[in-house]
Each structure stands twice: as C-alpha cells, then as structure tokens.
Design an enzyme around this catalytic site. Structure first.
Site, short mmCIF file in Angstrom:
data_model
loop_
_atom_site.label_atom_id
_atom_site.label_comp_id
_atom_site.label_asym_id
_atom_site.label_seq_id
_atom_site.Cartn_x
_atom_site.Cartn_y
_atom_site.Cartn_z
CD GLU A 23 -2.80 -1.20 2.43
OE1 GLU A 23 -4.00 -1.42 2.27
OE2 GLU A 23 -2.28 -1.04 3.55
C1 NGO Z 1 -4.04 -4.81 4.68
C2 NGO Z 1 -3.10 -3.66 5.01
C3 NGO Z 1 -2.88 -3.51 6.51
C4 NGO Z 1 -4.21 -3.57 7.27
C5 NGO Z 1 -4.92 -4.86 6.92
C6 NGO Z 1 -6.24 -4.96 7.64
C7 NGO Z 1 -1.92 -5.41 4.19
C8 NGO Z 1 -0.84 -6.27 3.71
N1 NGO Z 1 -1.87 -4.12 4.36
O1 NGO Z 1 -3.12 -5.91 4.57
O2 NGO Z 1 -2.23 -2.29 6.75
O3 NGO Z 1 -3.95 -3.52 8.64
O4 NGO Z 1 -5.11 -5.00 5.55
O5 NGO Z 1 -6.94 -6.12 7.34
#
Ligand code: NGO
Length: 532
Positions: free
Chosen positions: A343
């Site tokens: 992200e």
């Molecule tokens: C995503 C995000 C995390 C969140 C999570 C919550 C990934 C790999 N990045 O997973 O920052 O905490 O969802 O479900």
C-alpha cells in the site's frame, strides 16, 4: 506459558458475554483404560493413522518421560512435555535418559527416513507406553504436540483433574506439507505485551505452526527499539500511540531477544517486519529529516492506510533503512527479514522500484532473505525474495509472473486467512473489507492451487495474519484467532488428500473443551458441533 488472566474484558467492552463466557466444566473422566478421543482427533490431521483399539496406554503416577541419551535438545523437549502434563495429572513425570526397555513416554532420535524430513515423526502407542521417534528434536517436538491432543481435554487444565489419562492405541506417521506455516501478529496498531505474545506462541506451537511474523512498525506506532534512531520508540512507542490513541508500548531489544528464544524453544522462528516505504508515519513524524520537505507531519492514530512514504530521493532515507535493517538482522537468528512494501499509494511506481532496488539488497547485505507483501515483485527484486500474497483474487498476473521468474510465495489470501476479518455481520471486533470469514471459508481452499500460476512447487507455505486495528487485548486476539488459526494450520501441515470439512469440524469440536480447560477464549462458530 501458563497465565491467569482476567476474563470478560471484551465482554464488558462490547457486551457479548454469551459468546465469550468460559465454562469451568470439564468433560467427565472416561472409563478407566478407554481413550476418550480417537487417535485421529488431532489438528492438524496427521498424514497416516493406524488405530489399534487393544493397545491403549494409560499414564500412571510412575510414568517416566525418557529422552534420547546424550541429546540436550531431546531432553529439553521432554522437559517441556513433562511440564505440560504435570499440572492436570499431578504425576511427577521425571525426565530421564532412555536406557533400558521402553516404557512410559519415550522421545528418541532415530533415522525415520528422509520422507519424514526435519519435522516429521512416528508415534507409537502400546500398552507399555508411547514412543515418538524423529530425525531431529523438531520432529520430537511436533510429535509431543500430537501426544498432548491424544490425552483427554482436561490435560490442558493448570490444576489437578480426575481423569483416566488414556492415550488411544495405534500408530501415527506424520510430516508437514509445507516448510513454512506461519501466523502474523500486528503489534503496531495496538501494542501487545511480551506475555501476550508468548501466550499466542503457545497456541501456535500446539498446532505445529513454526513461524511467527511480527508486524513491528506502522503509521501509528514504532514498537521495536533501534539504538541508532532512539527517538523512534520514545515517540512512536509512547502512550496513546495505539489506534484511536489507545495504549502504547514497544519491545526493547531485550524483550525481542527473549521472545526469539521463547519461540525457538518451541521450534518457532520469528520473522520481523519493518514496513516500508509506506506505513511509516510514526517514523516520519519523529524524524523530520526523513520527509522530503524536512517537516515532520503530526502523529496519527486513525485507521487510514496508504498516505505515508519515506522520501525516495533523499540519501538519509537509505542510511535510516540500512541502520534499521542492520539492527533487526543482528537481533534475528531466523533467515527472513520482511520489509513490507504494501500500500505505498503515495509513491509512484518509478519511486517504488527505486526504493526497493536499494532496500532489498540491504536485507541480503546483512545475511537475511528478503520478504515482502506481494507488491514487492513490481520492483523485480532478486528472485530469492519471498512474496506474501494477500490479495483476494484467484487470478493475479503480477504474482503469477513473479512465480514464472522463480519467486516463492507465502499464501495469505485476505478473504481466507486474515484473522482480523469478522466471522459474520454480528462479530463485534475486526474489519470486513475482505468479506466475512467463517471457519469453513478459512478451511476450504487449497494453498497449492488457489491462484492461477501459483502451483504447489511455488508455495513456500501459508500464513494467517492478525491485524490489530480493533484488537486491544489477548482476549480479543484469541477470539479472532480461535478457531480459524487451526484451519490455516491444517492447510499448512496436512496432506491435501486428508482435506475434509466434515472431519475437520468434528476434530475442531474437540478443541473447544481444550481451550476452555486452558482459559483461552474462542468463537463458538455455529458451523462446528462443539463438544459439551
Ligand atoms: C491490509 C493492510 C494492513 C491492514 C490490513 C487490515 C496489508 C498487507 N496491508 O493488509 O495495513 O492492517 O489490511 O486487514
């Protein structure tokens, strides 16, 4: 780790007492000499089981735990097993070298064949005793976890219980499907103390999970001491740094070393994660020089994601990254170092590549195998880099291409393995962006055939991540992890040919009284015929 903890903190907070209330009733003792769980009542399902109903063994006050002479590691496994059997039985269970004829519990190092590998074992139960044989102490540890589940549920109580401590007769031959069976705990969104982490490690060990990935840093908090950048934890680990300003804390290096060794005693490898270049607001708000404009943004404890990034064009970024990687690598005996990479929404594709092309080699420079969330493959890093797939799709060209180039993958599809997803719309904790995950959803998929182009040979293993945005206590962790953690554990260990939901739910039902006996909270899924 035995602990007594206050009950119902969650129930008080979110008023669903019924779901969490823990009954103190234990199952009635079985008839003397009759095992009350069959040899197959084990999670993860063993590879081969041959029952011999005439050959039950019953623990006695005189039972010895005999271990391979001359092996300190086998003796340590024996000591741990005896420690877990003493409280409920009240038997002394001395641990002695295994000389003379086999009787009682024997843990022996033996050549049990290459097929059983490092973690496989054979367990044989006869009226004279239980013998576990394995190529390595790790195999003896796995076999002793199986033995614990073969005893009545009351064995998990920390006080003396009246039960016939009978182990069903027969033999088990067992070994794992995947080398890597993992769980992840996010201690950045809410800090979880070393004791809570140890309690989770105990739970992992029972189900033969052998890696604990710790998500140590994120936008809200920085939870691991770094000596060369000491403000990271004084600011990012301080009070009020959990989501919504609740809680705080961090692991000192000493805490971390102690966790590594506690886990290692249970044949669990810690995989540390420092998330970068995104998910870094806590570092950026602490050290202004890490920002492109030299201005520190305010700390944030909301749940937004994707808004932060280290400054890709500044040299100090790479000095910071190298210092942190070096200190974490030095603290970590395990082979992997996870650098996140998920992200990075405010980082352009070009910047992301530039960043990862410098960060990944730093992991290797300090002797570790790079690990990242699946986005990392966009930077075309060394093919030794492990990619952790967290998508929800079963078609994913980027990860399939990475496999084609030679990458290994850890399967953590968010709509199957994310333990922070709600079970259903009534679950008071957790998130739902990847959907609801009931127990059967967590169980009924095949890591080796889930994503097109990511076949069995490319899968290094599976991992169940538990993100902590909504989780503040051990009760919360247990409620979200149990029982789904056991589904992922079985996918990682048991042969595909044993995959069977009706069998799994029956075996899972038998775990309920065990969790009750050890005072662990769990979700009473309506999909499971819980034992009374
Ligand atoms: C995503 C995000 C995390 C969140 C999570 C919550 C990934 C790999 N990045 O997973 O920052 O905490 O969802 O479900």
């Amino acid at each position: 780790m035995r602990r007594s903890k206050p009950r119902v903190t969650l129930a008080a907070a979110v008023a669903f007492t019924a779901a969490l209330s823990v009954s103190t009733a234990l199952p009635a003792a079985a008839e003397p000499g009759t095992a009350d769980s069959p040899l197959t009542a084990v999670i993860p399902a063993p590879a081969e089981v041959e029952a011999d109903p005439g050959a039950d063994y019953r623990l006695k006050p005189s039972t010895l735990v005999r271990t391979e002479p001359g092996s300190a590691a086998a003796r340590a496994v024996g000591r741990q097993l005896a420690d877990t059997l003493r409280p409920a039985t009240g038997y002394p269970m001395p641990v002695v070298p295994a000389h003379g004829p086999a009787n009682g519990i024997s843990l022996l190092l033996d050549d049990v064949g290459d097929d059983l590998g490092r973690e496989g074992y054979r367990l044989a139960v006869s009226p004279r005793g239980v013998t576990v044989r394995a190529n390595t102490p790790a195999g003896l540890f796995a076999g002793s976890q199986t033995l614990r589940q073969l005893l009545p549920a009351a064995i998990d109580s920390d006080s003396r219980q009246h039960a016939a401590w009978t182990v069903p007769g027969g033999s088990i031959t067992d070994h794992p499907r995947y080398d890597y069976r993992g769980a992840m705990l996010d201690i950045a969104r809410h800090f979880h103390t070393p004791d809570e982490i140890k309690s989770y490690i105990d739970e992992l060990a029972r189900y033969k999970i052998n890696h604990l990935h710790l998500h140590l840093t994120d936008d809200q908090g920085w939870r691991i001491e770094i000596e060369s950048w000491p403000e990271l934890t004084t600011v990012g680990g301080g009070p009020g740094t959990g989501v919504d300003g609740v809680g705080g804390g961090f692991l000192t290096k000493e805490d971390y070393r102690d966790l590594v060794s506690y886990a290692a005693d249970r044949y669990i490898t810690i995989v540390p994660e420092i998330d970068m270049p995104g998910h870094t607001n806590s570092a950026l708000s602490t050290y202004a020089e890490l920002n492109c404009d030299g201005v520190a943004p305010p700390p944030r404890t909301d749940m937004a994601v994707g808004y932060s990034s280290l400054c890709i064009d500044k040299e100090i970024t790479y000095e910071f990254v190298e210092d942190v990687i070096q200190e974490i690598a030095e603290l970590t005996p395990g082979p992997y170092l996870h650098i996140g990479g998920d992200e990075a929404h405010v980082t352009s594709e070009e910047e992301y590549r530039t960043f990862m092309r410098r960060a990944v080699p730093l992991v290797e420079k300090y002797g570790k195998r790079p690990f990242g969330w699946n986005e990392i493959v966009r930077a075309e890093p060394t093919t030794d880099t492990v990619a952790q797939y967290w998508g929800t799709a079963t078609e994913h060209a980027e990860i399939a291409d990475a496999v084609e180039r030679g990458h290994q993958v850890i399967m953590s599809p968010a709509n199957r393995t994310y333990l922070d997803m709600k079970y259903d719309e009534d679950t008071p904790l957790g998130l739902s962006w990847a959907g609801y995950i009931e127990v059967r959803d967590a169980y009924d998929w095949d890591p080796g055939a889930h994503v097109t182009g990511v076949g069995e040979d490319a899968v290094l293993g599976v991992e169940a991540p538990l993100w902590s945005e909504t989780l503040r206590s051990l009760d919360h962790i247990e409620y979200m992890a149990l029982p789904r953690l056991t589904a992922v554990a079985e996918l990682g260990w048991s042969p595909r040919s044993s995959h069977d939901w009706p069998s799994f739910r029956e075996r899972l039902a038998e775990q309920g009284p065990r969790w009750e006996a050890r005072d662990a909270g769990f979700y009473r899924s309506p999909q499971v015929p819980w034992a009374e």
